[in-house]
Design an enzyme around this catalytic site. Sequence first.
Site, short mmCIF file in Angstrom:
data_model
loop_
_atom_site.label_atom_id
_atom_site.label_comp_id
_atom_site.label_asym_id
_atom_site.label_seq_id
_atom_site.Cartn_x
_atom_site.Cartn_y
_atom_site.Cartn_z
N LYS A 54 2.69 10.19 -0.67
CA LYS A 54 1.88 10.65 0.47
C LYS A 54 2.62 11.63 1.37
O LYS A 54 2.36 11.71 2.57
CB LYS A 54 1.32 9.45 1.26
N ASP A 76 0.81 -1.23 0.00
CA ASP A 76 0.00 0.00 0.00
C ASP A 76 0.84 1.28 0.00
O ASP A 76 0.45 2.30 0.58
CB ASP A 76 -0.97 0.01 1.20
N GLY A 129 -10.75 -3.22 3.47
CA GLY A 129 -11.36 -2.12 4.22
C GLY A 129 -10.86 -2.03 5.66
O GLY A 129 -11.34 -1.21 6.43
N GLY A 172 -4.55 -4.35 -3.70
CA GLY A 172 -5.55 -3.33 -4.02
C GLY A 172 -4.78 -2.10 -4.43
O GLY A 172 -4.12 -1.48 -3.61
N HIS A 173 -4.83 -1.79 -5.72
CA HIS A 173 -4.05 -0.67 -6.24
C HIS A 173 -5.02 0.43 -6.68
O HIS A 173 -5.87 0.21 -7.53
CB HIS A 173 -3.16 -1.12 -7.40
N ARG A 218 -8.60 -1.07 8.89
CA ARG A 218 -7.84 0.11 9.27
C ARG A 218 -6.36 -0.27 9.21
O ARG A 218 -5.96 -1.30 9.75
CB ARG A 218 -8.23 0.44 10.71
N GLN A 238 2.02 -6.03 -3.25
CA GLN A 238 2.50 -6.16 -1.87
C GLN A 238 3.79 -5.34 -1.67
O GLN A 238 3.99 -4.36 -2.36
CB GLN A 238 2.72 -7.63 -1.47
N GLY A 256 1.48 3.00 -2.61
CA GLY A 256 1.06 3.90 -3.68
C GLY A 256 1.58 3.42 -5.03
O GLY A 256 1.75 4.22 -5.97
N LYS A 257 1.80 2.11 -5.14
CA LYS A 257 2.34 1.54 -6.39
C LYS A 257 1.40 1.80 -7.56
O LYS A 257 1.83 2.16 -8.65
CB LYS A 257 2.54 0.01 -6.23
P1 GDP Z 1 -0.78 0.31 -3.55
O1 GDP Z 1 -1.37 -0.97 -3.06
O2 GDP Z 1 0.68 0.39 -3.31
O3 GDP Z 1 -1.13 0.60 -4.98
O4 GDP Z 1 -1.44 1.45 -2.66
P2 GDP Z 1 -3.01 1.59 -2.29
O5 GDP Z 1 -3.74 2.03 -3.50
O6 GDP Z 1 -3.48 0.38 -1.60
O7 GDP Z 1 -2.94 2.72 -1.18
C1 GDP Z 1 -2.47 3.98 -1.45
C2 GDP Z 1 -3.59 4.99 -1.16
O8 GDP Z 1 -3.03 6.29 -1.07
C3 GDP Z 1 -4.63 5.06 -2.26
O9 GDP Z 1 -5.86 5.39 -1.68
C4 GDP Z 1 -4.13 6.21 -3.15
O10 GDP Z 1 -5.18 6.88 -3.84
C5 GDP Z 1 -3.55 7.14 -2.10
N1 GDP Z 1 -2.40 7.93 -2.54
C6 GDP Z 1 -1.40 7.58 -3.39
N2 GDP Z 1 -0.47 8.56 -3.45
C7 GDP Z 1 -0.90 9.53 -2.62
C8 GDP Z 1 -0.35 10.79 -2.21
O11 GDP Z 1 0.72 11.19 -2.61
N3 GDP Z 1 -1.08 11.52 -1.30
C9 GDP Z 1 -2.27 11.08 -0.80
N4 GDP Z 1 -2.89 11.86 0.08
N5 GDP Z 1 -2.81 9.91 -1.18
C10 GDP Z 1 -2.12 9.14 -2.05
P1 IMO Z 2 -0.87 -4.20 -2.20
O1 IMO Z 2 -0.43 -4.76 -3.54
C1 IMO Z 2 -0.93 -4.58 2.14
C2 IMO Z 2 -0.97 -8.64 3.77
C3 IMO Z 2 -2.23 -9.07 4.50
C4 IMO Z 2 -1.63 -10.00 5.53
C5 IMO Z 2 -0.51 -10.69 4.75
C6 IMO Z 2 -0.88 -12.06 4.18
O2 IMO Z 2 -2.16 -3.50 -2.25
O3 IMO Z 2 0.23 -3.41 -1.59
P2 IMO Z 2 -2.41 -12.80 2.15
O4 IMO Z 2 -3.86 -12.58 1.89
O5 IMO Z 2 -1.51 -12.25 1.09
O6 IMO Z 2 -2.08 -14.22 2.47
O7 IMO Z 2 -2.12 -11.98 3.51
O8 IMO Z 2 -0.18 -9.81 3.70
N1 IMO Z 2 -1.17 -8.14 2.40
C7 IMO Z 2 -1.12 -6.84 2.05
N2 IMO Z 2 -0.96 -5.75 2.80
N3 IMO Z 2 -1.03 -4.47 0.80
C8 IMO Z 2 -1.15 -5.56 0.02
O9 IMO Z 2 -1.13 -5.52 -1.32
C9 IMO Z 2 -1.25 -6.82 0.65
N4 IMO Z 2 -1.40 -8.09 0.20
C10 IMO Z 2 -1.33 -8.89 1.28
O10 IMO Z 2 -2.87 -7.98 5.08
O11 IMO Z 2 -1.04 -9.27 6.57
MG MG Z 3 -2.88 -1.65 -1.81
#
Ligand code: GDP
Ligand code: IMO
Ligand code: MG
Length: 430
Positions: A332, A13, A303, A40-41, A305, A225, A15-16
């Site tokens: 971020k 998570d 979803g 979840g991207h 926290r 991940q 911000g990939k």
């Molecule tokens: P990923 O799994 O690495 O693709 O990251 P996620 O999408 O799960 O989580 C990143 C969250 O931060 C998403 O809700 C993005 O929309 C948000 N995001 C990404 N870059 C920024 C940033 O520079 N600032 C803020 N405020 N939000 C960002």
């Molecule tokens: P992105 O690509 C954050 C975490 C789960 C758990 C552990 C194992 O959005 O960055 P799993 O279901 O893979 O067997 O769970 O890994 N986890 C992630 N945490 N971002 C992810 O993907 C994740 N994918 C798995 O929360 O701790």
């Molecule tokens: Mg994610």
Amino acid sequence: MSNTLVVGTQWGDEGKGKVVDLLTADADLVVRFQGGNNAGHTLVVGGKQFIFHLIPSGILYEDKKCLIGNGVVVDPEVLLRELENLRKSGVVVTPERLSLSEKAHLIMPYHRALDLAREAAKGTRKIGTTGRGIGPCYEDKAARVGIRAVDLLEPDTLEEKISVNLEEKNFYLTRRLGADPLELGPMLEDYLSMAERLGPFITDVSMELYDAGRAGKRILFEGAQGTHLDLDHGTYPYVTSSNPVAGAACAGAGVGPGQIHHVLGIVKAYTTRVGGGPFATELTDEIGDRIQEKGREFGSTTGRRRRCGWLDLVVVRDSVRLNGLGSLAVTKLDVLTGLETLKLCVGYDVKGDRIAYRPTSLKKMEAAMPVYEEMPGWDREIAGARKMDDLPSEARRYLERIEEVTDVPVSIVSVGPGREETIVASNPFH
Ligand code: GDP
Ligand code: IMO
Ligand code: MG
């Protein structure tokens, strides 16, 4: 030609998705190589939010090819739902725009059931998985009983494999885990019907990438991940069941190491983690709550926290080594605005020993106390910054300190979720 690989340097998570979407402008193909719909991207384009779990984050560009490599575990139901959601948003994805590797393993209903039942049985020792069946699917792959996308094209093979597997899985589900058994008939019917819809997307992704490379096209590899969730290098057993490190892109997409020219590490300006496991810089005070709220740190898949804490540069430095990072994208940064003092973890104290890397022993990791450096924060909102000079000097200093401690340059800074809310100091593709 300069193929780029985007990898998470923390616990996911980072911000990939946003960075992949941004860089797709300079690529011809975007390929996922590991993980599944545990990912979840999130992208925000034209004020509209899209969350992708399986489809590569380059899909919003009409003229680019997206590919799901053999290293990805694919839940066909989720993939079809994602295609349908895109269609509803006006993005029609044809096989010309998306390929699914025939070698990718499929997540089956019994994988999800096993994941959930096992986690429930573990009680307080649970990993906190996403419950999507990721681990059990990779287990079957290693045990050589997995079902692959290619099997969708051969109904008799599919039926035979599902029925053999189901017998064993049902035994384990009911007798060991006290869960309900699953029925063969409806499962087979569902997978045969999904096979019809997914069939046209199933190809040899490795060959497509090879041909594209020979034609001078540029490839963007999209990691899921993060490095510290890596099955080998992460905080085992609190990890995922694949290898998110850069090296896995070769096996997971079917390319040689020479095809990867730049590895871009995504670093969130602070640290988050979903699920269980050690987290040395975690903040359980009001600063942690403030970061969680301002950063909207809720999992984009489950979803949940997200746990929040200060930026742990021990973790990032390990990722520099494990991935051979060429540059960093810090995301971020805007979320830190308004904090008077910022802390950066530059080492750990483990029972009196000062160490500069993350220990392998879980006990030692749990005992690790962060060694912090303090830096002044900034007050001015920075979402409008488009070049480094637009940032307050304290924010620039924070970035410089990250560069000093990691010994890797920052090429991109993200100051908001939108595609345009970005500073590109140097483009890895150029
Ligand atoms: P990923 O799994 O690495 O693709 O990251 P996620 O999408 O799960 O989580 C990143 C969250 O931060 C998403 O809700 C993005 O929309 C948000 N995001 C990404 N870059 C920024 C940033 O520079 N600032 C803020 N405020 N939000 C960002
Ligand atoms: P992105 O690509 C954050 C975490 C789960 C758990 C552990 C194992 O959005 O960055 P799993 O279901 O893979 O067997 O769970 O890994 N986890 C992630 N945490 N971002 C992810 O993907 C994740 N994918 C798995 O929360 O701790
Ligand atoms: Mg994610």
